[in-house]
Design a protein around this motif. Structure first.
Motif, PDB file in Angstrom:
ATOM      1  N   LEU A   1       0.464  -9.435   1.309  1.00 32.41           N
ATOM      2  CA  LEU A   1       0.060  -8.279   2.107  1.00 32.41           C
ATOM      3  C   LEU A   1      -0.120  -8.665   3.573  1.00 32.41           C
ATOM      4  N   PHE A   2      -0.708  -9.836   3.812  1.00 29.74           N
ATOM      5  CA  PHE A   2      -0.877 -10.295   5.197  1.00 29.74           C
ATOM      6  C   PHE A   2       0.464 -10.709   5.809  1.00 29.74           C
TER       7      PHE A   2
ATOM      8  N   THR B   1       2.508  -0.692   0.453  1.00 34.49           N
ATOM      9  CA  THR B   1       2.825  -0.067   1.740  1.00 34.49           C
ATOM     10  C   THR B   1       1.579   0.516   2.389  1.00 34.49           C
ATOM     11  N   LEU B   2       0.767   1.248   1.601  1.00 32.70           N
ATOM     12  CA  LEU B   2      -0.440   1.855   2.165  1.00 32.70           C
ATOM     13  C   LEU B   2      -1.448   0.794   2.567  1.00 32.70           C
ATOM     14  N   VAL B   3      -1.627  -0.241   1.744  1.00 32.28           N
ATOM     15  CA  VAL B   3      -2.597  -1.287   2.070  1.00 32.28           C
ATOM     16  C   VAL B   3      -2.153  -2.062   3.309  1.00 32.28           C
ATOM     17  N   GLU B   4      -0.836  -2.298   3.449  1.00 39.86           N
ATOM     18  CA  GLU B   4      -0.350  -2.972   4.660  1.00 39.86           C
ATOM     19  C   GLU B   4      -0.642  -2.129   5.898  1.00 39.86           C
TER      20      GLU B   4
ATOM     21  N   PRO C   1      -6.486 -14.178  -7.157  1.00 38.44           N
ATOM     22  CA  PRO C   1      -5.615 -13.404  -8.055  1.00 38.44           C
ATOM     23  C   PRO C   1      -4.950 -12.256  -7.306  1.00 38.44           C
ATOM     24  N   ALA C   2      -3.935 -11.674  -7.942  1.00 40.32           N
ATOM     25  CA  ALA C   2      -3.253 -10.521  -7.357  1.00 40.32           C
ATOM     26  C   ALA C   2      -4.126  -9.274  -7.466  1.00 40.32           C
ATOM     27  N   VAL C   3      -3.890  -8.326  -6.562  1.00 40.59           N
ATOM     28  CA  VAL C   3      -4.618  -7.052  -6.573  1.00 40.59           C
ATOM     29  C   VAL C   3      -3.664  -5.943  -6.992  1.00 40.59           C
TER      30      VAL C   3
END
Length: 708
Positions: A541-542, A576-579, A569-571
């Protein structure tokens, strides 16, 4: 001449001072009150003494009667057991054939309900034949009664030595029939030696022994029990003790050969009877009161006539009031029959009172397909006594067939003697209310549609802002690719330059795809479509937003620090929205450091497991916290209060939509977005996301408030 003495002078008496007169009056008043109080104390003391003596006398009488009844009960038990031994001895003359012996034993069991089983055992205590009582299912497990118990062997040995019957200590036998039945019986074995060398064993059920040998008279209002000599209660029959009653207990030893039991009788009494001599005083007092009653009777008659007239007026007023109210009223008796309806209710359902009174199950205003359900619901509610004060809704049918919703309030109907005689119900026709609610709902939907149109405008503004970066990157990569391809000699492109061109083209494709994802996210948001969420590593994501963040960071002179442990761990999220959330928070953080010295412009992007102030206890439910920390001037209280309000911004060129949309995205994922000051300066924006594959849990904010 000598002076006369003072005592001989005839002088007037000096009047007493006012305070002396007041003191004498107070003393006289005190003496009178003291005498009245003393008289009241003496009378009360006399009454208390009489009552105490009466109670003590009654207690002694009750205890004496209870002791006498207990002694008689023990004598009855001894006599009954002796008769049973004599009855059992008749089996000694029975034929030795098992069938004939079994018939004689069965006949004997039919006359003694207290016996559970009769066994014929040889001289070595082996079981030759056994017959069970016909009055209850099989009690004993045949396999367990084949071998004699040690207690039975000792009792039979003592019986042989004493040449008389002997009893074994009682023991508990669980039920075997029907299978799976819980419970059991306390059993005592009687052993009688035979002249032929064998033994007859009769198994007593202690509960049946009490019930059959003592009868119901002793157990009426009392509890009768058998206990061991150490106080262990074996079995009890009779009336259980009521809370608040006084307990009277009598015990007698039932000494049997080989076994000793204690018969205990507990009696319950609410209050002792009056002492007999008090009746004389009561008769005298009632005679004196009778004259007063006769004198007052005439006055009471006049008052009664006046009260009846007032009651008649009150009933007429209440009838007029019931006929005037707009709320429907209905009364039912304890069997559910309608006993009263007011005109408002008849007008509401369209039926006359004669058509409704007396109806119980076939109520004409119930819809035919719902009548059975209404009847069951009514019986359950009446049986449980659960009457909601806020009422409940139902649907009735008028005489013309039209249906309408009603709000029902129901409560027990209690008379003046505080005895429930039925149920009272109030009905309100809520058809108009439903129509108004439907209009309000339609208006609310129109408002929501308008709000979504406004949101479309907001998203369009945001879209124009968000697409600037990927489109600018596309243009930059395209220009670089053209420059690399511009070769006047048309010579083949060297391998390193081909790799650069390929990388630039891939960047163009990535940014174009990102612009398309942004457009699709806005489209799904407008249409309320749930986007598919997937498991994404926090570092990815980062990494997805770092190129765009890096471009702006180089322009503003901001240094980017990334702190993402590799073991996180993965979320589960929409990447797209979190980015977009991370990108907006990072852009706001860099813009917040415009006034900071160049060396202090540091933006920290981090991810960690939740275990800190974001949500107490959330770490146990597996959440990850993403944070964006700047070293700007911070946020004052006035700005913090309106920070997430749409269209609120502190920048002249801002629209005030970024943080509001960020919070909406985070809350759609079940997390929370918060901010707090950062030491020594700046602000930390932190939001939480659920770990992929974790069990469903409360959002972090709710988890912190839930009790442990």
């Amino acid at each position: 001449m000598s002076k006369p003495p003072q005592a001989a002078l005839d002088l007037p008496a000096t009047p007493p001072a006012p305070w002396r007169r007041t003191l004498r009056a107070l003393r006289s008043l005190w003496r009178r009150w003291f005498l009245w109080v003393l008289l009241a104390v003496l009378v009360m003391g006399l009454l208390v003494t009489v009552v105490w003596l009466a109670g003590r006398h009654e207690v002694e009488q009750v205890q004496v009667r209870l002791d006498r009844d207990t002694a008689d009960a023990v004598a009855d038990l001894r006599a009954g057991l002796a008769r049973n031994v004599q009855s059992l001895q008749t089996l000694q003359a029975a034929p030795q054939d098992p069938a004939q012996w079994g018939a004689a034993a069965a006949e004997l069991l039919r006359g003694h309900r207290e016996w559970l089983r009769i066994e014929w055992r040889d001289a070595r205590f082996g079981l030759l034949h056994a017959v069970d009582t016909p009055y209850r299912p099989e009690v004993f497990d045949p396999a367990e009664r084949v071998e004699a118990s040690p207690d039975l062997v000792m009792a039979c040995t003592a019986a042989r030595r004493q040449r008389s019957a002997a009893y074994a200590p009682s023991h508990y036998v669980p039920f075997v029939q029907p299978p799976g039945t819980a419970g059991g019986l306390e059993v005592m074995d009687l052993c009688l030696p035979l002249e032929s060398g064998g033994y007859l064993v009769a198994a007593y059920g202690l509960r049946g022994m009490l019930g059959e040998m003592l009868g119901p008279a002793l157990m009426r209002g009392q509890e009768v029990s058998l206990a061991e000599t150490d106080g262990t209660r074996l079995v009890s029959l009779g009336t259980a003790r009521r809370v608040g009653n006084r307990v009277f207990t009598a015990q007698q030893l039932l000494d049997l050969p080989g076994n000793a039991l204690v018969l205990r009788v507990d009696g319950w009494r609410t209050a002792p009877d009056l002492f007999p001599n008090v009746l004389t005083g009561l008769v005298t007092a009632m005679s004196i009161a009778l004259v007063s009653v006769l004198v007052l009777l005439a006055r009471d008659t006049r008052r009664r006539e006046q009260a009846e007239a007032e009651l008649s007026d009150a009933l007429a007023f209440r009838k007029a009031m019931e006929d005037s109210v707009m709320t429907g009223l209905r009364a039912r008796d304890l069997q559910g029959r309608i006993t009263y309806v007011n005109p408002a209710f008849c007008e509401m359902v369209g039926f006359a009172p004669e058509e409704l009174l007396g109806a119980s199950r076939d109520v004409p205003y119930w819809p035919s397909e719902l009548a059975h359900e209404y009847w069951q619901r009514q019986r359950q509610r009446q049986a449980s006594g659960d009457f909601a004060r806020e009422g409940f809704e139902s649907v009735f049918q008028r005489k013309d067939g039209t249906r309408f919703p009603v709000l029902i309030f129901e409560a027990p109907l209690v008379n003046a003697q505080r005895v429930q005689t039925g149920w009272m119900s109030a009905f309100i026709d809520i058809s108009e209310q439903r129509r108004i609610e439907e209009i309000s709902r339609a208006s609310q939907e129109r408002l929501q549609a308008s709000a979504r149109l406004a949101a479309v405008g907001e998203m369009a503004s945001l879209l124009s802002h968000e697409l600037t970066q990927p489109l600018a990157a596309i243009a930059s990569y395209a220009t670089g690719s053209l420059n690399l391809l511009a070769d006047p000699a048309a010579a083949p492109v060297p391998a390193p330059e081909r790799e650069d061109i390929a990388m630039a083209v891939r960047r163009i494709a990535e940014q174009a795809d990102r612009a398309g994802q942004v457009i699709r996210s806005v489209h799904d948001f407008v249409r309320r479509r749930d986007r598919t969420r997937e498991a994404v590593a926090p570092r990815l994501l980062f990494d997805a937003v770092l190129p765009l963040v890096g471009l702006q960071a180089r322009k503003l002179g901001v240094r980017i620090e990334l702190d993402v442990p590799a073991d996180l761990p993965a979320v589960q999220c929409d990447p797209t929205l979190v980015e977009q959330v991370i990108l907006n928070l990072a852009r706001n953080g860099m813009q917040a450091m415009d006034g900071a010295p160049p060396g202090q412009r540091v933006l920290c992007l981090a991810a960690a497991r939740v275990g800190g102030p974001v949500s107490a206890g959330a770490a146990a439910r597996r959440w990850l916290a993403f944070s964006v920390t700047d070293r700007g001037s911070g946020i004052d209280e006035a700005t913090a209060a309106r920070l997430f309000t749409p269209f609120f911004t502190t920048r002249p060129d801002g629209m005030g939509l970024g943080l509001s949309l960020c919070r909406t995205v985070v809350e759609q994922h079940g997390g929370e977005l918060v901010h707090e000051p950062s030491a020594p300066c700046g602000t930390v924006f932190r939001f939480t996301l659920p770990v992929a594959g974790a069990a469903p849990a409360l959002p972090p904010a709710e988890t912190a408030a839930a009790p442990g």
